[in-house]
Scaffold this active site. Structure first.
Site, PDB file in Angstrom:
ATOM      1  N   HIS A 209       0.850  -1.195   0.000  1.00 41.36           N
ATOM      2  CA  HIS A 209       0.000   0.000   0.000  1.00 41.36           C
ATOM      3  C   HIS A 209       0.883   1.240   0.000  1.00 41.36           C
ATOM      4  CE1 HIS A 209      -2.293   3.149   2.385  1.00 41.36           C
ATOM      5  NE2 HIS A 209      -3.079   2.960   1.342  1.00 41.36           N
ATOM      6  N   ASN A 210       0.528   2.215  -0.825  1.00 35.01           N
ATOM      7  CA  ASN A 210       1.320   3.455  -0.919  1.00 35.01           C
ATOM      8  C   ASN A 210       2.814   3.137  -0.947  1.00 35.01           C
ATOM      9  OD1 ASN A 210      -1.058   4.838  -0.889  1.00 35.01           O
ATOM     10  ND2 ASN A 210      -0.790   5.802   1.102  1.00 35.01           N
TER      11      ASN A 210
ATOM     12  N   GLU B 165       1.604  -0.050  -5.469  1.00 39.36           N
ATOM     13  CA  GLU B 165       0.637   1.031  -5.706  1.00 39.36           C
ATOM     14  C   GLU B 165       1.338   2.295  -6.175  1.00 39.36           C
ATOM     15  OE1 GLU B 165      -3.159   3.185  -3.491  1.00 39.36           O
ATOM     16  OE2 GLU B 165      -1.651   2.150  -2.284  1.00 39.36           O
TER      17      GLU B 165
ATOM     18  N   ASP C 260       0.190   6.254  -6.752  1.00 35.06           N
ATOM     19  CA  ASP C 260      -0.766   7.369  -6.734  1.00 35.06           C
ATOM     20  C   ASP C 260      -0.183   8.475  -7.608  1.00 35.06           C
ATOM     21  OD1 ASP C 260      -2.732   6.368  -5.131  1.00 35.06           O
ATOM     22  OD2 ASP C 260      -1.844   7.074  -3.277  1.00 35.06           O
TER      23      ASP C 260
ATOM     24  N   HIS D 263       1.318  11.098  -2.046  1.00 37.70           N
ATOM     25  CA  HIS D 263       0.043  10.868  -1.373  1.00 37.70           C
ATOM     26  C   HIS D 263      -0.740  12.177  -1.432  1.00 37.70           C
ATOM     27  CE1 HIS D 263      -2.242   9.106   2.319  1.00 37.70           C
ATOM     28  NE2 HIS D 263      -2.825   8.832   1.175  1.00 37.70           N
TER      29      HIS D 263
ATOM     30  N   GLU E 112      -3.488   4.484  -9.232  1.00 45.57           N
ATOM     31  CA  GLU E 112      -4.505   5.403  -8.720  1.00 45.57           C
ATOM     32  C   GLU E 112      -4.343   6.708  -9.493  1.00 45.57           C
ATOM     33  OE1 GLU E 112      -6.803   4.460  -6.572  1.00 45.57           O
ATOM     34  OE2 GLU E 112      -5.900   2.469  -6.566  1.00 45.57           O
TER      35      GLU E 112
END
Length: 800
Positions: A306-307, A343, A345, A358, A392
């Site tokens: 995640h992230n 991931e 973003d 983020h 994302e």
């Protein structure tokens, strides 16, 4: 004591000889922090010390055993940002295991940089290739160096007493002195190299192992081949292949040639076997890829991050490509850890270049193209099974085109942009079919069926905002975004749709040639660019409404994401439906947005429902990451673990909250016998000795989750003895994970962590086994271990 090859290189290799002389280099922490430091390789070849200047007071900088690799200056984000100040050829980066920050250094010349890069990498390779005995020799050498305070190559009894405290040993002074005198063969009043080894052997005599050896040895001196076979069958549960295994183990672990010829095992050989990987609790058969890799992706647990770009917290932390690079089976970050879903973003950046960070926080930004280049380089260094790029996308139409361009040009043949063989499948492809491929997970305009039909056709794309926005927005954002004069939501956009749709977020009503009035809406997201949409093949992101909705409206290649709280609620409310859903469609679970400190949830409860992609904040060590690492330690650390059969059956009756037959309960008995060379909790307190206890934890379905612990042993971290048996009853062992953790008892406060090891129940060996401990960061604490006896008893089938 030191590995002979290392000794030879230290006296003959020109790079290592120059490193032992020392050199001034610039240590770089940031664009504003660049300071000269004097670095020197110590004569032991295993540690690098530094000082503010040549001849200054030196202190340890790092140990070679802590180094994962050495990179060129061109590969350092930080040094690339300083290319105007220093030639990149003069810089290099020391990369450490675990979560320790990289060390960026700049030498005074290209030649000096090459000397240190080559010399450090040589030492790292030598340490990595050491066998068990060589590692122990090196460990002893390190302790000898620490204990020999005046560095005269010998140790007085006073220095030995100090060393015992450093090694976590509380010992009667008279007994310690008697061991010292026995080892002092030269009667010089000091211990030199081999004498210190004999002192260590006397200090580490394993009475519990000696007793076990004598139980199976007729003469107490050796184990014959038949006696060793008996031991392997009765205690180690090796069964049918024990005779062949016994011969193999004798050839591997018996130190004497005559013993090998006679097919017997001495006490030293027996101890060597028990302390080796052959005597480890982790089944060596589970270390390589041993599972069926030809089933659909939905049948596997997938190691997910995640992230991934964050190396610290979610609000102000640093974004770095390091988050994508580091960490293999023992090292700690995403791609080299065997992580198979990372991931990204991505947001609009300056000069038309998308950036990764983020959103709406103070986290730093990195270029998307740098992330993609890093992925291209490291994607398959640890595992060649497919990598999923969870995109994302928050970019405008124009920068989405840049995203598609970078993905296509940088990844090249690695990128899967069309269905395999151009055919429409009926289920997700397997990891085996997708080897060496990178898959994009994200929003998509069309269905896979349309992609296959239109593959050879070129059509003018129509932009149906209802269709796009309905699939693009999260459920809570699916509101009216465009209105015509007659209030209808679906509109046909003009040819200049994409730019206008991006502009109306900030402008007033825009008259349209078709007679429609476009109104500004705050929650409108930019229209998806067809070029980017086309790169999504098997992993189309769709919002989740209900399991019945998914079954009736979605396809196998569509994937929904769930917050941890949403997923937990679904497990409680409709656990069996969730299990069935996860047999044919992928699910991704992500941490709560409230975890701004990058903390983690327990992934086990999501795996219990068959959720494949349980995304973790891999930069944060702790219990939750131990469980994650424990599951994915098996199957070649390839990032894919086959789910139990009851989580792969589309008609499964399994409910993680209420398991019923035909599952067979098992009883686990863990006799915690002893510990060996446990590290200090606080290295700054020389005279502090740990009071260790062992906690055994089981994580699985709710009914199976349990923990028990031994009593603590006072003032003995060197060879504590517990001799206690813990008992557990487990209903669904196929989902159980075991964690062995050693803690330092403290009656005044919380017990402090010493070391741990976590593994799946299905990978656990029975019998007398050593558990080799890992640090909080997952790094080996060799030779620290605990010695246990494992017994599993299967119960009768549980009645419904």
């Amino acid at each position: 004591m030191m590995a002979s090859l290392l000794q030879d290189r230290l006296t003959t290799d020109q790079d290592l000889l120059m490193m032992q002389e020392g050199i001034l280099m610039r240590k770089v922490r940031s664009k504003s922090w660049k300071k000269l430091r004097y670095f020197r390789l110590q004569n032991d070849g295993m540690t690098v010390w530094h000082a503010r200047q040549a001849g200054g007071r030196e202190k340890p900088s790092f140990s070679i055993s802590d180094v994962e690799t050495v990179r060129k200056g061109h590969d350092s984000e930080l040094l690339r940002g300083l290319a105007e100040d220093f030639p990149l050829e003069q810089g290099f980066t020391v990369v450490f295991h675990g979560r320790r920050s990289n060390l960026d250094l700049v030498a005074n010349s290209v030649e000096e940089a090459q000397t240190w890069m080559q010399g450090l990498q040589l030492l790292v390779d030598l340490v990595t290739s050491m066998d068990q005995q060589e590692r122990l020799d090196q460990w002893l050498s390190d302790w000898f160096q620490r204990g020999d305070k005046n560095q005269d190559g010998r140790m007085s009894f006073e220095e030995v007493q100090r060393l015992l405290h450093l090694m976590n040993v509380e010992m009667d002074q008279e007994y310690a002195f008697s061991l010292f005198q026995t080892a002092d063969i030269s009667q010089s009043g000091t211990l030199e190299g081999e004498e210190f080894v004999q002192f260590y052997k006397a200090l580490t005599k394993r009475n519990e192992v000696q007793e076990l050896f004598e139980n199976f040895s007729a003469d107490g001196q050796k184990l014959t081949l038949l006696e060793f076979v008996d031991f392997l069958q009765e205690e180690q549960k090796e069964k049918d292949y024990a005779p062949d295994l016994a011969l193999e183990l004798i050839n591997c672990h018996e130190p004497s040639d005559s013993g090998k010829l006679r097919h017997v095992l001495s006490m030293d050989g027996f101890l060597s076997y028990l302390c080796s990987k052959d005597g480890d609790i982790f089944n060596p058969a589970c270390l390589p890829i041993y599972q069926d890799m030809t089933q659909p992706l939905s049948h596997y647990f997938i190691n997910s991050s995640h992230n991934t770009y964050l190396v610290r917290d979610q609000l102000c932390g640093q974004s770095s490509v390091e988050g994508y690079i580091r960490c293999s089976g023992v090292e700690k970050r995403a791609l080299k850890r065997g992580c198979r879903c990372v991931e990204v973003d991505v947001w609009d950046g300056p000069s038309g270049e998308p950036v990764v960070y983020h959103g709406h926080t103070l986290t730093s930004r990195i270029l998307f193209k740098d992330v993609v280049a890093t992925v291209a380089e490291y994607a398959f260094q640890t595992s060649d099974y497919p990598l999923i790029l969870s995109l994302e996308n928050h970019c405008s139409w124009e920068q989405q085109q840049t995203l598609a361009q970078h993905l296509t040009e940088i990844l090249g043949e690695q990128l899967l942009s069309t269905p395999l063989d151009g055919l429409l499948p009926t289920q997700l492809p397997s990891p085996e079919q997708l080897r060496g491929k990178i898959l994009v997970k994200g929003k998509k305009l069309e269905t896979l069926e349309q992609d296959v039909e239109d593959e050879d056709e070129e059509e003018e794309p129509e932009c149906d905002l209802e269709q796009q926005q309905g699939s693009e927005l999260e459920p809570e954002l699916q509101e009216s975004f465009l209105q015509s004069k007659d209030k209808k939501k679906v509109v046909k956009c003009p040819p200049f749709c994409p730019p206008i749709c991006c502009q109306i977020m900030t402008q007033g009503p825009i008259p349209d040639p078709g007679g429609l009035l476009l109104l500004p809406m705050q929650k409108l997201k930019p229209i998806l660019c067809p070029a980017l949409s086309a790169l999504v093949v098997y992993l189309k992101s769709v919002p989740f409404h209900s399991f019945s909705h998914s079954k009736e409206n979605y396809h196998f290649y569509e994937i929904s994401s769930f917050s941890e709280s949403k997923a937990r609620n679904l497990i409680k409310e409709a656990g069996n439906e969730f299990v069935q859903h996860n047999t044919w469609q992928l699910s991704r679970v992500y941490p709560s947005g409230l975890r701004t400190d990058s903390s983690n949830y327990n992934p086990q409860e999501l795996w219990n429902a068959g959720c494949q992609m349980v995304a973790m904040n891999m930069q944060t060590a702790g219990l939750e990451m131990d469980i994650c690492d424990g599951l994915f330690r098996q199957n070649g650390v390839c990032g894919y673990v086959l789910k139990p059969d009851f989580l792969r059956d589309v008609q499964s009756s399994f409910h993680p909250e209420r398991p019923i037959s035909p599952y067979k309960a098992q009883t686990l008995l863990v006799q915690v016998i002893s510990g060996q060379q446990l590290p200090k909790v606080n290295n700054t307190k020389e005279k502090s000795i740990v009071d260790p206890l062992v906690k055994v934890e089981i994580f699985g379905i709710h009914a199976d989750t349990a923990r028990q612990e031994t009593n603590y042993v006072e003032n003995n971290g060197f060879n504590p003895y517990w001799g206690q048996t813990l008992s557990f009853r487990v209903l669904v062992p196929e989902l159980a994970t075991l964690r062995f953790v050693v803690k330092d008892y403290d009656w005044k406060s919380r017990n402090e962590f010493i070391g741990q090891f976590t593994l799946p129940w299905t990978c656990m060996k029975q019998g007398y086994r050593h558990i080799h401990l890992l640090s909080r960061d997952g790094i080996s604490l060799h030779p620290a271990s605990i010695f246990v006896y494992i017994s599993i008893r299967e119960e009768l089938e549980i009645e419904s």
